[in-house]
Design a protein around this motif. Structure first.
Motif, PDB file in Angstrom:
ATOM      1  N   CYS A  31       0.706  -0.851   0.167  1.00 53.95           N
ATOM      2  CA  CYS A  31      -0.054   0.359  -0.121  1.00 53.95           C
ATOM      3  C   CYS A  31       0.952   1.420  -0.436  1.00 53.95           C
ATOM      4  O   CYS A  31       0.654   2.438  -0.597  1.00 53.95           O
ATOM      5  CB  CYS A  31      -1.398   0.331   1.439  1.00 53.95           C
ATOM      6  SG  CYS A  31      -0.608  -0.396   2.998  1.00 53.95           S
ATOM      7  N   GLN A  51       1.588   1.822  -4.100  1.00 45.86           N
ATOM      8  CA  GLN A  51       1.104   2.404  -4.376  1.00 45.86           C
ATOM      9  C   GLN A  51       0.206   3.682  -3.939  1.00 45.86           C
ATOM     10  O   GLN A  51       0.132   4.491  -4.811  1.00 45.86           O
ATOM     11  CB  GLN A  51      -0.676   1.400  -3.812  1.00 45.86           C
ATOM     12  CG  GLN A  51      -0.598  -0.428  -4.708  1.00 45.86           C
ATOM     13  CD  GLN A  51      -2.183  -0.765  -3.911  1.00 45.86           C
ATOM     14  OE1 GLN A  51      -2.089  -0.869  -2.822  1.00 45.86           O
ATOM     15  NE2 GLN A  51      -1.944  -1.746  -3.959  1.00 45.86           N
ATOM     16  N   LYS A  52       0.354   4.086  -2.262  1.00 43.31           N
ATOM     17  CA  LYS A  52       0.306   5.228  -2.659  1.00 43.31           C
ATOM     18  C   LYS A  52       1.310   5.762  -3.021  1.00 43.31           C
ATOM     19  O   LYS A  52       0.911   7.259  -3.781  1.00 43.31           O
ATOM     20  CB  LYS A  52       0.252   5.754  -0.863  1.00 43.31           C
ATOM     21  CG  LYS A  52       0.474   7.555  -0.566  1.00 43.31           C
ATOM     22  CD  LYS A  52      -1.179   7.641  -0.948  1.00 43.31           C
ATOM     23  CE  LYS A  52      -1.722   9.110  -0.155  1.00 43.31           C
ATOM     24  NZ  LYS A  52      -3.156   9.496  -1.162  1.00 43.31           N
ATOM     25  N   GLU A  67       0.210   6.385  -6.519  1.00 43.09           N
ATOM     26  CA  GLU A  67      -0.498   8.352  -6.930  1.00 43.09           C
ATOM     27  C   GLU A  67      -0.439   9.725  -6.774  1.00 43.09           C
ATOM     28  O   GLU A  67      -1.201   9.679  -7.074  1.00 43.09           O
ATOM     29  CB  GLU A  67      -1.917   7.143  -5.205  1.00 43.09           C
ATOM     30  CG  GLU A  67      -3.082   5.865  -5.667  1.00 43.09           C
ATOM     31  CD  GLU A  67      -3.354   5.833  -3.817  1.00 43.09           C
ATOM     32  OE1 GLU A  67      -3.632   7.355  -3.947  1.00 43.09           O
ATOM     33  OE2 GLU A  67      -4.033   4.864  -4.325  1.00 43.09           O
TER      34      GLU A  67
END
Length: 62
Positions: A33, A36-37, A40
């Protein structure tokens, strides 16, 4: 490239390959995660060049 310093390891060249397996065993592992952040936010995405300056043992700086 050989890295040597008389005061360290009796001047023998440093060989990270010999210690990388042990290093990986104790090195922190980041959760998916987090990556992923970062993606983003547009950081560390494919095709992007990043420079890590003085952040220690290759840790992602906070």
């Amino acid at each position: 490239m050989e890295i040597k310093k008389a005061e360290i390891d009796k001047g023998q060249a440093f060989d990270f390959g010999r210690t990388s397996e042990i290093y990986a065993q104790y090195h922190d592992i980041y959760p998916e995660c987090m990556f992923q952040k970062l993606a983003e936010l547009g950081l560390g995405v494919e095709g992007q060049k990043n420079l890590d300056l003085g952040t220690g043992a290759a840790e992602i700086p906070e």
